[in-house]
Design a protein around this motif. Structure first.
Motif, PDB file in Angstrom:
ATOM      1  N   ALA A 161      11.006  48.766  10.357  1.00  0.00           N
ATOM      2  CA  ALA A 161      10.866  48.657   9.105  1.00  0.00           C
ATOM      3  C   ALA A 161      11.357  50.124   8.410  1.00  0.00           C
ATOM      4  O   ALA A 161      11.491  51.362   8.972  1.00  0.00           O
ATOM      5  N   ALA A 162      11.734  50.176   7.176  1.00  0.00           N
ATOM      6  CA  ALA A 162      12.029  51.335   6.544  1.00  0.00           C
ATOM      7  C   ALA A 162      11.487  51.206   5.244  1.00  0.00           C
ATOM      8  O   ALA A 162      11.054  50.146   4.670  1.00  0.00           O
ATOM      9  N   GLN A 163      11.237  52.366   4.600  1.00  0.00           N
ATOM     10  CA  GLN A 163      10.676  52.618   3.413  1.00  0.00           C
ATOM     11  C   GLN A 163      11.093  53.743   2.484  1.00  0.00           C
ATOM     12  O   GLN A 163      11.607  54.760   2.981  1.00  0.00           O
ATOM     13  N   ILE A 164      11.328  53.742   1.050  1.00  0.00           N
ATOM     14  CA  ILE A 164      11.703  54.546   0.088  1.00  0.00           C
ATOM     15  C   ILE A 164      10.462  54.902  -0.655  1.00  0.00           C
ATOM     16  O   ILE A 164       9.864  54.035  -1.271  1.00  0.00           O
ATOM     17  N   LEU A 165      10.485  55.930  -0.694  1.00  0.00           N
ATOM     18  CA  LEU A 165       9.102  56.600  -1.379  1.00  0.00           C
ATOM     19  C   LEU A 165       9.729  57.510  -2.568  1.00  0.00           C
ATOM     20  O   LEU A 165      10.548  58.209  -2.443  1.00  0.00           O
ATOM     21  N   VAL A 166       9.189  57.232  -3.767  1.00  0.00           N
ATOM     22  CA  VAL A 166       9.673  57.893  -5.090  1.00  0.00           C
ATOM     23  C   VAL A 166       8.398  58.693  -5.574  1.00  0.00           C
ATOM     24  O   VAL A 166       7.591  57.901  -6.096  1.00  0.00           O
ATOM     25  N   GLY A 167       8.535  59.652  -5.857  1.00  0.00           N
ATOM     26  CA  GLY A 167       7.506  60.526  -6.588  1.00  0.00           C
ATOM     27  C   GLY A 167       7.897  60.724  -8.096  1.00  0.00           C
ATOM     28  O   GLY A 167       8.869  60.957  -8.444  1.00  0.00           O
ATOM     29  N   VAL A 168       6.707  60.423  -9.123  1.00  0.00           N
ATOM     30  CA  VAL A 168       7.129  60.218 -10.442  1.00  0.00           C
ATOM     31  C   VAL A 168       6.172  61.115 -11.212  1.00  0.00           C
ATOM     32  O   VAL A 168       5.138  61.267 -10.750  1.00  0.00           O
ATOM     33  N   SER A 169       6.690  61.981 -12.326  1.00  0.00           N
ATOM     34  CA  SER A 169       5.521  62.718 -12.974  1.00  0.00           C
ATOM     35  C   SER A 169       6.209  62.633 -14.591  1.00  0.00           C
ATOM     36  O   SER A 169       7.479  62.650 -14.473  1.00  0.00           O
ATOM     37  N   GLY A 170       5.422  62.267 -15.274  1.00  0.00           N
ATOM     38  CA  GLY A 170       5.630  62.154 -16.839  1.00  0.00           C
ATOM     39  C   GLY A 170       6.966  61.087 -16.873  1.00  0.00           C
ATOM     40  O   GLY A 170       7.411  60.908 -17.864  1.00  0.00           O
ATOM     41  N   GLY A 171       6.823  60.007 -16.124  1.00  0.00           N
ATOM     42  CA  GLY A 171       7.711  58.874 -16.144  1.00  0.00           C
ATOM     43  C   GLY A 171       8.946  59.139 -15.710  1.00  0.00           C
ATOM     44  O   GLY A 171       9.675  58.308 -15.930  1.00  0.00           O
ATOM     45  N   ARG A 172       9.132  60.283 -14.850  1.00  0.00           N
ATOM     46  CA  ARG A 172      10.580  60.553 -14.370  1.00  0.00           C
ATOM     47  C   ARG A 172      10.404  60.894 -12.762  1.00  0.00           C
ATOM     48  O   ARG A 172       9.539  61.397 -12.446  1.00  0.00           O
ATOM     49  N   VAL A 173      11.607  60.550 -12.339  1.00  0.00           N
ATOM     50  CA  VAL A 173      11.557  60.990 -10.666  1.00  0.00           C
ATOM     51  C   VAL A 173      11.605  62.384 -10.549  1.00  0.00           C
ATOM     52  O   VAL A 173      12.267  63.067 -11.149  1.00  0.00           O
ATOM     53  N   ILE A 174      10.778  62.845  -9.528  1.00  0.00           N
ATOM     54  CA  ILE A 174      10.580  64.370  -9.298  1.00  0.00           C
ATOM     55  C   ILE A 174      10.718  64.483  -7.713  1.00  0.00           C
ATOM     56  O   ILE A 174      11.319  65.702  -7.177  1.00  0.00           O
ATOM     57  N   SER A 175      10.817  63.577  -7.064  1.00  0.00           N
ATOM     58  CA  SER A 175      10.999  63.600  -5.624  1.00  0.00           C
ATOM     59  C   SER A 175      11.212  62.072  -4.890  1.00  0.00           C
ATOM     60  O   SER A 175      11.048  61.335  -5.407  1.00  0.00           O
ATOM     61  N   LYS A 176      12.208  62.211  -3.691  1.00  0.00           N
ATOM     62  CA  LYS A 176      12.165  61.165  -3.152  1.00  0.00           C
ATOM     63  C   LYS A 176      12.167  61.257  -1.580  1.00  0.00           C
ATOM     64  O   LYS A 176      12.314  62.489  -1.108  1.00  0.00           O
ATOM     65  N   TYR A 177      12.080  60.070  -0.785  1.00  0.00           N
ATOM     66  CA  TYR A 177      11.895  60.207   0.639  1.00  0.00           C
ATOM     67  C   TYR A 177      12.051  59.026   1.166  1.00  0.00           C
ATOM     68  O   TYR A 177      11.624  57.944   0.916  1.00  0.00           O
ATOM     69  N   ARG A 178      12.575  59.175   2.413  1.00  0.00           N
ATOM     70  CA  ARG A 178      13.092  57.658   3.210  1.00  0.00           C
ATOM     71  C   ARG A 178      12.807  57.916   4.473  1.00  0.00           C
ATOM     72  O   ARG A 178      12.973  58.727   5.410  1.00  0.00           O
ATOM     73  N   VAL A 179      12.082  56.893   5.006  1.00  0.00           N
ATOM     74  CA  VAL A 179      11.471  56.837   6.473  1.00  0.00           C
ATOM     75  C   VAL A 179      11.840  55.616   7.013  1.00  0.00           C
ATOM     76  O   VAL A 179      11.786  54.499   6.559  1.00  0.00           O
ATOM     77  N   GLU A 180      12.255  55.642   8.198  1.00  0.00           N
ATOM     78  CA  GLU A 180      12.525  54.680   9.255  1.00  0.00           C
ATOM     79  C   GLU A 180      11.561  54.641  10.387  1.00  0.00           C
ATOM     80  O   GLU A 180      11.177  55.520  10.807  1.00  0.00           O
ATOM     81  N   HIS A 181      10.985  53.152  10.412  1.00  0.00           N
ATOM     82  CA  HIS A 181       9.965  52.959  11.592  1.00  0.00           C
ATOM     83  C   HIS A 181      10.572  52.142  12.379  1.00  0.00           C
ATOM     84  O   HIS A 181      11.084  50.986  12.095  1.00  0.00           O
ATOM     85  N   PHE A 182      10.538  52.578  13.769  1.00  0.00           N
ATOM     86  CA  PHE A 182      11.151  51.752  14.925  1.00  0.00           C
ATOM     87  C   PHE A 182      10.099  51.324  15.763  1.00  0.00           C
ATOM     88  O   PHE A 182       9.342  52.271  16.067  1.00  0.00           O
ATOM     89  N   PRO A 183      10.219  50.284  16.315  1.00  0.00           N
ATOM     90  CA  PRO A 183       9.216  49.754  17.472  1.00  0.00           C
ATOM     91  C   PRO A 183       9.051  50.459  18.642  1.00  0.00           C
ATOM     92  O   PRO A 183      10.056  51.226  18.768  1.00  0.00           O
TER      93      PRO A 183
END
Length: 134
Positions: free
Chosen positions: A112-134
């Motif tokens: 699985a993979a996931q994209i994480l997005v941090g928000v503050s004041g309604g705007r994007v302030i950070s992002k991160y992508r994680v890959e999970h392998f079995p």
């Protein structure tokens, strides 16, 4: 009118053209806005609204509880360079914000993979992508 012969060179040219067209259409389909993809992760920019990110990734993200936010970056990598310099304090996590949203993509037999997005004041302030392998 005389009938033209089909030559091997013409056949090879047609096969090559069709192959290039299939690859180009596949790449355009895979990287289109409105779906989860690495290319759309790259398109997320600091200052975008949550609605713009949702349109880019094709659906609303789920809010991530604080205890599920990744706390470390793999192999000591710095945060995404497009967001560098805005890391709060001594934060060592991959993403920060209040709240943080997540988009999942599950791939059978791959992980699985996931994209994480941090928000503050309604705007994007950070992002991160994680890959999970079995």
């Amino acid at each position: 009118m005389p009938r033209r012969k089909f030559t091997p060179v013409a056949g090879l040219a047609v096969a090559t053209l069709v192959s290039v067209l299939v690859v180009a259409l596949g790449a355009a389909w895979w990287n289109r806005p409105g779906c989860y993809s690495g290319r759309n992760y790259e398109r997320i920019e600091k200052g975008m609204t949550l609605e713009q990110v949702e349109a880019l990734l094709g659906k609303p993200g789920e809010e991530v509880p604080d205890y599920e936010i990744p706390r470390g970056r793999p192999r000591g990598e710095p945060p995404d360079p497009t967001f560098g310099g805005d890391v709060p304090g001594s934060w060592c996590g991959g993403v920060w914000g209040d709240p943080v949203y997540r988009w999942w993509k599950t791939r059978p037999y791959v992980g699985a993979a996931q994209i994480l997005v941090g928000v503050s004041g309604g705007r994007v302030i950070s992002k991160y992508r994680v890959e999970h392998f079995p």
